[in-house]
Design a protein around this motif. Structure first.
Motif, PDB file in Angstrom:
ATOM      1  N   VAL A   1     -11.642  51.781  10.524  1.00 38.93           N
ATOM      2  CA  VAL A   1     -12.289  52.502   9.801  1.00 38.93           C
ATOM      3  C   VAL A   1     -13.695  51.311   9.603  1.00 38.93           C
ATOM      4  O   VAL A   1     -13.879  50.519   9.293  1.00 38.93           O
ATOM      5  CB  VAL A   1     -12.093  53.024   8.808  1.00 38.93           C
ATOM      6  CG1 VAL A   1     -12.816  53.352   7.984  1.00 38.93           C
ATOM      7  CG2 VAL A   1     -10.723  52.822   8.850  1.00 38.93           C
TER       8      VAL A   1
ATOM      9  N   ARG B   1     -13.194  57.704   3.486  1.00 43.12           N
ATOM     10  CA  ARG B   1     -12.160  56.828   4.132  1.00 43.12           C
ATOM     11  C   ARG B   1     -10.816  56.638   3.646  1.00 43.12           C
ATOM     12  O   ARG B   1      -9.797  56.232   4.376  1.00 43.12           O
ATOM     13  CB  ARG B   1     -12.573  55.170   3.637  1.00 43.12           C
ATOM     14  CG  ARG B   1     -12.507  53.955   4.155  1.00 43.12           C
ATOM     15  CD  ARG B   1     -13.133  52.948   3.280  1.00 43.12           C
ATOM     16  NE  ARG B   1     -13.633  52.390   4.324  1.00 43.12           N
ATOM     17  CZ  ARG B   1     -14.013  51.073   5.589  1.00 43.12           C
ATOM     18  NH1 ARG B   1     -12.518  50.173   5.355  1.00 43.12           N
ATOM     19  NH2 ARG B   1     -14.449  51.043   6.085  1.00 43.12           N
TER      20      ARG B   1
ATOM     21  N   GLU C   1     -17.733  51.995   8.900  1.00 42.14           N
ATOM     22  CA  GLU C   1     -18.810  52.920   8.192  1.00 42.14           C
ATOM     23  C   GLU C   1     -20.401  52.387   8.867  1.00 42.14           C
ATOM     24  O   GLU C   1     -20.086  51.248   8.971  1.00 42.14           O
ATOM     25  CB  GLU C   1     -18.967  53.139   6.965  1.00 42.14           C
ATOM     26  CG  GLU C   1     -17.686  53.243   5.821  1.00 42.14           C
ATOM     27  CD  GLU C   1     -17.894  53.249   4.372  1.00 42.14           C
ATOM     28  OE1 GLU C   1     -18.658  53.458   4.182  1.00 42.14           O
ATOM     29  OE2 GLU C   1     -16.450  52.710   3.974  1.00 42.14           O
TER      30      GLU C   1
END
Length: 205
Positions: free
Chosen positions: A169, A157, A171
């Motif tokens: 971004v 990241r 996850e």
């Protein structure tokens, strides 16, 4: 051939079609990048030319290529593995178009000795892989979303955010069957992350 392998890169006809697509304009720069990595790191599978290539708007970052030897390998949802099958299923359920995506690995070269079983990358291998990531990201001018799958990819990241300021971004857990089968919460988290990614793509320029 077992039915579960039909349509995957274990099928010689499918692999031949993928090989014929090598060198296409949308993957040429990525293939040059992989070829350069091979001079320093050994076996590096190519990006799948049936994905979006340099036109991809979503990067799905995995961990590292699995063990196995082949004269021609791709980083692909069509690999004959449980992870590949899960990626096909989850991205399909999320309505994410294949042409919008690119699958790659945080450590893009094979770390396994011939005949060895799968293992997690070591700290130095991860650091070396992430050092190569900014140059890879620079080849993706249309990128709008990066989905980091699993612990190793999640560690990318800071690198992704520094290389692509403002990039969305997200996850999620790794799509490996070993992880997915751990708990019903894991596939739910994967679906939620990919739904978020699909929504981000829908509103991206």
């Amino acid at each position: 051939m077992p039915s579960r392998l039909r349509g995957t890169l274990a099928d010689p006809a499918v692999l031949a079609g993928r090989a014929a697509a090598r060198g296409a304009p949308h993957v040429a720069a990525l293939e040059r990048f992989a070829a350069e990595l091979r001079t320093r790191h050994g076996e590096v599978p190519d990006a799948d030319p049936f994905d979006g290539g340099v036109d991809a708007r979503l990067l799905l970052l995995l961990e590292t290529p699995g063990p196995g030897a082949s004269p021609l390998r791709f980083v692909s949802r069509d690999n004959p593995t449980g992870t590949g099958a899960n990626i096909r299923r989850f991205t399909g359920d999320a309505g994410i178009a294949r042409a919008d995506t690119l699958v790659w690995n945080a450590v893009p070269w094979v770390i396994h000795a011939p005949g060895a079983r799968n293992r997690a990358p070591r700290r130095g291998e991860v650091a070396a892989g992430l050092a190569e990531l900014p140059a890879f990201l620079a080849l993706l001018p249309r990128l709008a979303v990066a989905v980091l799958a699993g612990r190793v990819a999640g560690g990318a990241r800071p690198v992704v955010e520094a290389a692509k300021p403002g990039l969305r971004v997200i996850e999620m857990p790794h799509a490996s069957p070993t992880i997915v089968c751990t708990s019903p919460a894991i596939p739910a988290r994967i679906r939620a992350a990919l739904a978020e990614a699909a929504a981000a793509l829908a509103t991206a320029p």
